[in-house]
Design an enzyme around this catalytic site. Structure first.
Site, short mmCIF file in Angstrom:
data_model
loop_
_atom_site.label_atom_id
_atom_site.label_comp_id
_atom_site.label_asym_id
_atom_site.label_seq_id
_atom_site.Cartn_x
_atom_site.Cartn_y
_atom_site.Cartn_z
N GLY A 182 31.87 76.45 6.90
CA GLY A 182 31.74 77.80 6.52
C GLY A 182 30.38 78.57 6.39
CG ASP A 183 26.23 79.34 4.43
OD1 ASP A 183 26.04 80.14 5.80
OD2 ASP A 183 25.49 79.34 3.76
CG LEU A 184 26.94 74.98 11.23
CD1 LEU A 184 27.41 73.84 10.34
CD2 LEU A 184 27.77 74.78 12.55
#
Length: 263
Positions: A182-184
């Protein structure tokens, strides 16, 4: 962020151990490093509950912190977890060797994609993400100081966050659902003794694989090309996609980078 006394259960575990505050990243939470564990303090929300559930789901499938204690008190969530060892991918060791940087990211992506998505308790598909995005827009929580200069304004693609939100709703791509971090971005990926590990999961769950591809792409480009103060090298897009073994869907990369502007 709330200061003062910690909840009794958390306080009893920590026993007044000294800590330092971690300032890497843009999560909006207060993160304290106690040496062998980390405490994340943030306002109670659906996202913080999701983070705990998703971390527990990932245990045994990929290296992530273990939840030591989680509680809510007076409107704040207190997540105490084990501390990962190793270095973030934004460390100079990796930024001076882009191939290794891309390989480590690819390793994480393929680990996530091999976890059965239908068993995941967290839904972060577009219907959910656009709901979060709309909340941020309506409540003026879009961080306009950290958006790409080409996104908004006189010379931008969109007049304002409302304009972008409507475009995102009108142009939703078909989704290829996998397990997504989701927030790589690079500070959320660690390497220790050759293994890769992940932290920070408020938006982790079932989502299109390009959510992670797009944000990893942007983070590599920004870090390598001086977006955080030091220029390392020109981002080699061809090498990036070769290492990930994918033929890029550029429309989806563009879509998910624009979606993240509202978070």
């Amino acid at each position: 962020m709330k200061g003062g006394q910690l909840p009794d259960t958390t306080l009893n575990i920590l026993r007044n151990k000294p800590y330092t505050v971690i300032n890497v990243g843009l999560s909006g939470a207060e993160v304290r490093d106690y040496g062998d564990c980390v405490l994340k303090i943030q306002p109670h929300s659906e996202k913080s509950v999701n983070e705990v559930n998703f971390m527990r789901f990932l245990q045994g499938a990929i290296t992530v912190p273990e939840v030591i204690n989680y509680q809510t008190e007076e409107g704040f969530d207190y997540l105490l977890m084990t501390k990962l060892g190793g270095k973030m991918l934004c460390d100079g060791q990796y930024l001076t060797n882009p191939r290794t940087l891309f390989e480590k990211g690819a390793e994480v992506l393929y680990k996530l994609w091999h976890i059965p998505a239908d068993e995941c308790p967290s839904d972060m598909s577009l219907s959910t993400k656009l709901r979060f995005a709309e909340y941020n827009v309506v409540n003026n929580q879009v961080d306009m100081q950290n958006v790409n200069p080409s996104t908004f304004g006189a010379n931008g693609r969109f007049k304002n966050p409302e304009h972008l939100l409507q475009w995102l709703k009108d142009n939703k791509p078909a989704e290829d659902i996998v397990i997504s971090h989701g927030d790589l971005c690079l500070p959320n990926i660690f390497c220790c003794n050759g293994d890769t590990a992940l932290i920070d999961f408020p938006y982790g769950g079932r989502a299109d694989r390009y959510c992670d591809i797009a944000l990893f792409y942007r983070s590599c480009k920004d870090n390598l090309e001086g977006g955080y103060g030091r220029f390392y090298c020109k981002f080699d897009e061809e090498l990036f996609f070769n290492v990930l073994s994918i033929t890029p869907d550029r429309d989806k990369i563009d879509y998910y980078i624009l979606l993240d502007e509202l978070f």
